[in-house]
Scaffold this motif. Structure first.
Motif, PDB file in Angstrom:
ATOM      1  N   LEU A 135       0.825  -1.204   0.000  1.00  0.00           N
ATOM      2  CA  LEU A 135       0.000   0.000   0.000  1.00  0.00           C
ATOM      3  C   LEU A 135       0.862   1.257   0.000  1.00  0.00           C
ATOM      4  O   LEU A 135       0.559   2.230  -0.702  1.00  0.00           O
ATOM      5  CB  LEU A 135      -0.941  -0.008   1.204  1.00  0.00           C
ATOM      6  CG  LEU A 135      -2.022  -1.098   1.199  1.00  0.00           C
ATOM      7  CD1 LEU A 135      -2.749  -1.126   2.543  1.00  0.00           C
ATOM      8  CD2 LEU A 135      -3.015  -0.865   0.069  1.00  0.00           C
ATOM      9  N   ASP A 136       1.954   1.240   0.761  1.00  0.00           N
ATOM     10  CA  ASP A 136       2.869   2.389   0.787  1.00  0.00           C
ATOM     11  C   ASP A 136       3.484   2.639  -0.589  1.00  0.00           C
ATOM     12  O   ASP A 136       3.803   3.776  -0.941  1.00  0.00           O
ATOM     13  CB  ASP A 136       3.981   2.168   1.813  1.00  0.00           C
ATOM     14  CG  ASP A 136       3.498   2.286   3.252  1.00  0.00           C
ATOM     15  OD1 ASP A 136       2.381   2.810   3.454  1.00  0.00           O
ATOM     16  OD2 ASP A 136       4.211   1.827   4.167  1.00  0.00           O
ATOM     17  N   ALA A 137       3.656   1.557  -1.364  1.00  0.00           N
ATOM     18  CA  ALA A 137       4.217   1.682  -2.708  1.00  0.00           C
ATOM     19  C   ALA A 137       3.159   2.037  -3.750  1.00  0.00           C
ATOM     20  O   ALA A 137       3.474   2.155  -4.940  1.00  0.00           O
ATOM     21  CB  ALA A 137       4.908   0.377  -3.104  1.00  0.00           C
ATOM     22  N   GLY A 138       1.916   2.190  -3.320  1.00  0.00           N
ATOM     23  CA  GLY A 138       0.843   2.543  -4.246  1.00  0.00           C
ATOM     24  C   GLY A 138       0.151   1.354  -4.884  1.00  0.00           C
ATOM     25  O   GLY A 138      -0.631   1.515  -5.819  1.00  0.00           O
ATOM     26  N   ILE A 139       0.425   0.143  -4.385  1.00  0.00           N
ATOM     27  CA  ILE A 139      -0.189  -1.069  -4.927  1.00  0.00           C
ATOM     28  C   ILE A 139      -1.458  -1.368  -4.146  1.00  0.00           C
ATOM     29  O   ILE A 139      -1.421  -1.536  -2.927  1.00  0.00           O
ATOM     30  CB  ILE A 139       0.781  -2.265  -4.827  1.00  0.00           C
ATOM     31  CG1 ILE A 139       2.090  -1.969  -5.556  1.00  0.00           C
ATOM     32  CG2 ILE A 139       0.129  -3.529  -5.392  1.00  0.00           C
ATOM     33  CD1 ILE A 139       3.182  -2.996  -5.299  1.00  0.00           C
ATOM     34  N   THR A 140      -2.587  -1.469  -4.852  1.00  0.00           N
ATOM     35  CA  THR A 140      -3.854  -1.754  -4.175  1.00  0.00           C
ATOM     36  C   THR A 140      -4.542  -3.013  -4.710  1.00  0.00           C
ATOM     37  O   THR A 140      -5.616  -3.364  -4.242  1.00  0.00           O
ATOM     38  CB  THR A 140      -4.823  -0.560  -4.299  1.00  0.00           C
ATOM     39  OG1 THR A 140      -5.004  -0.229  -5.682  1.00  0.00           O
ATOM     40  CG2 THR A 140      -4.290   0.650  -3.550  1.00  0.00           C
ATOM     41  N   ALA A 141      -3.941  -3.684  -5.688  1.00  0.00           N
ATOM     42  CA  ALA A 141      -4.479  -4.940  -6.205  1.00  0.00           C
ATOM     43  C   ALA A 141      -3.665  -6.100  -5.642  1.00  0.00           C
ATOM     44  O   ALA A 141      -2.431  -6.079  -5.690  1.00  0.00           O
ATOM     45  CB  ALA A 141      -4.438  -4.955  -7.733  1.00  0.00           C
ATOM     46  N   PHE A 142      -4.348  -7.119  -5.120  1.00  0.00           N
ATOM     47  CA  PHE A 142      -3.683  -8.247  -4.479  1.00  0.00           C
ATOM     48  C   PHE A 142      -4.158  -9.543  -5.128  1.00  0.00           C
ATOM     49  O   PHE A 142      -5.353  -9.806  -5.221  1.00  0.00           O
ATOM     50  CB  PHE A 142      -3.959  -8.250  -2.976  1.00  0.00           C
ATOM     51  CG  PHE A 142      -3.318  -7.100  -2.263  1.00  0.00           C
ATOM     52  CD1 PHE A 142      -2.066  -7.232  -1.684  1.00  0.00           C
ATOM     53  CD2 PHE A 142      -3.952  -5.857  -2.198  1.00  0.00           C
ATOM     54  CE1 PHE A 142      -1.452  -6.162  -1.041  1.00  0.00           C
ATOM     55  CE2 PHE A 142      -3.349  -4.774  -1.554  1.00  0.00           C
ATOM     56  CZ  PHE A 142      -2.097  -4.926  -0.980  1.00  0.00           C
TER      57      PHE A 142
END
Length: 313
Positions: A44-51
């Motif tokens: 999330l800190d890296a801007g990733i919101t898809a898992f």
């Protein structure tokens, strides 16, 4: 802020196969939950919101620890997109593993994934591997039911060729919007297929020709699993490793981002799936979300040729 639920809009995804402890049926531990929480926070800190999940990862424990984190973190479910896969059955006792895309099995696997993930809807469901015995009409009935019930928003496949996707889509009313393949600077058959036509090397290529073209023409987003090649390229003193380091220095970014930019620069539209759970390596991928790929035409080819260790045909 709510996540964009259309998986095709995401520049990067985090692969969750490394969560949940060991590959066995033993219960997960509080330490495994903490490990998952740390990786999710780094993403999330890296801007990733898809898992990206699969029902088989760590015998279901990857989904389960992710669900624990969702339950403990108010508002987190609305910030993320959950994708999972079904269709592979792991070995059990003397029975070998096999593929199973029977409709009843798909429905059952989705129900189990929803329970483990502690959510009432999956944003994306992928069919994990082609099942030679599958009845496409049976699959279609299951997917239509899941969509009508509001249990799954979008559907796709994994490890399938263009003709396989077309044959399945002919029976399925809901669109297939994703094809997840192993794609990286180390695994290049997806790009080699386009240039080895009419050469002797074409017979040894592992991907059916036209797969990228089919996906591009039909609005199917390509996802690249194994995108970082498990660190083999960034952690070695080889010509391609040195080139990655040099380009990262010149672009003021990281070798990991250069690897991901190489995939994202391709006009087919590729979403790399980053599978590391180490926070520092996840963070090293942030520029692949925050910046557009900054590789020139010549730099992209330079990387490809270095990885091939041979001239183009």
């Amino acid at each position: 802020m709510a996540a964009q639920t259309d998986i095709r809009t995401h520049k990067l995804a985090h692969g969750c196969m490394g969560l949940g402890g060991d590959w066995d049926t033993q219960p997960y531990t509080p330490r495994d939950i903490q490990h998952a929480e740390t990786a999710i926070e780094a993403a999330l800190d890296a801007g990733i919101t898809a898992f990206d999940h699969a029902d088989i990862y760590r015998y279901g424990k990857a989904e389960a620890v992710f669900g624990e984190v969702l339950a403990r973190t108010p508002g987190l479910r609305e910030r993320v997109v959950l994708q999972t896969k079904c269709g592979i059955r792991l070995p059990e006792g003397d029975r070998p593993g096999y593929y199973d895309l029977r409709g009843a099995g798909i429905l059952r696997r989705v129900e189990e994934s929803l329970t483990r993930l502690r959510t009432d809807v999956l944003d994306v469901l992928l069919l994990h591997r082609p099942d030679p015995l599958a009845d496409p009409q049976d699959i279609a009935k299951a997917l239509t039911s899941l969509h009508a019930q509001g249990l799954v928003r979008q559907f796709g496949v994994s490890n399938m060729s263009g003709p396989q996707i077309a044959a399945l889509q002919a029976h399925v009313d809901v669109p297939l919007v994703v094809n997840q393949l192993e794609m990286s600077l180390a695994r290049r058959d997806w790009v080699e297929a386009g240039v080895l036509v009419n050469t002797p090397a074409a017979t040894g290529n592992g991907l059916a020709p036209g797969t990228l073209e089919h996906c591009t023409a039909n609005g199917i987003r390509l996802q690249a699993w194994g995108a970082l090649a498990r660190g083999r390229l960034t952690s070695t003193d080889t010509p391609v490793g040195r080139l990655l380091t040099d380009l990262a220095r010149r672009k003021d970014t990281t070798p990991e981002t250069i690897l991901l930019w190489w995939l994202q620069r391709h006009p087919a539209g590729i979403t790399p799936v980053v599978g590391t759970t180490r926070p520092e390596r996840i963070g090293a991928c942030a520029d692949a979300v925050r910046r557009e790929p900054e590789l020139t035409h010549e730099e992209w080819y330079e990387l490809w040729i270095a990885a091939r260790d041979a001239p183009l045909p």
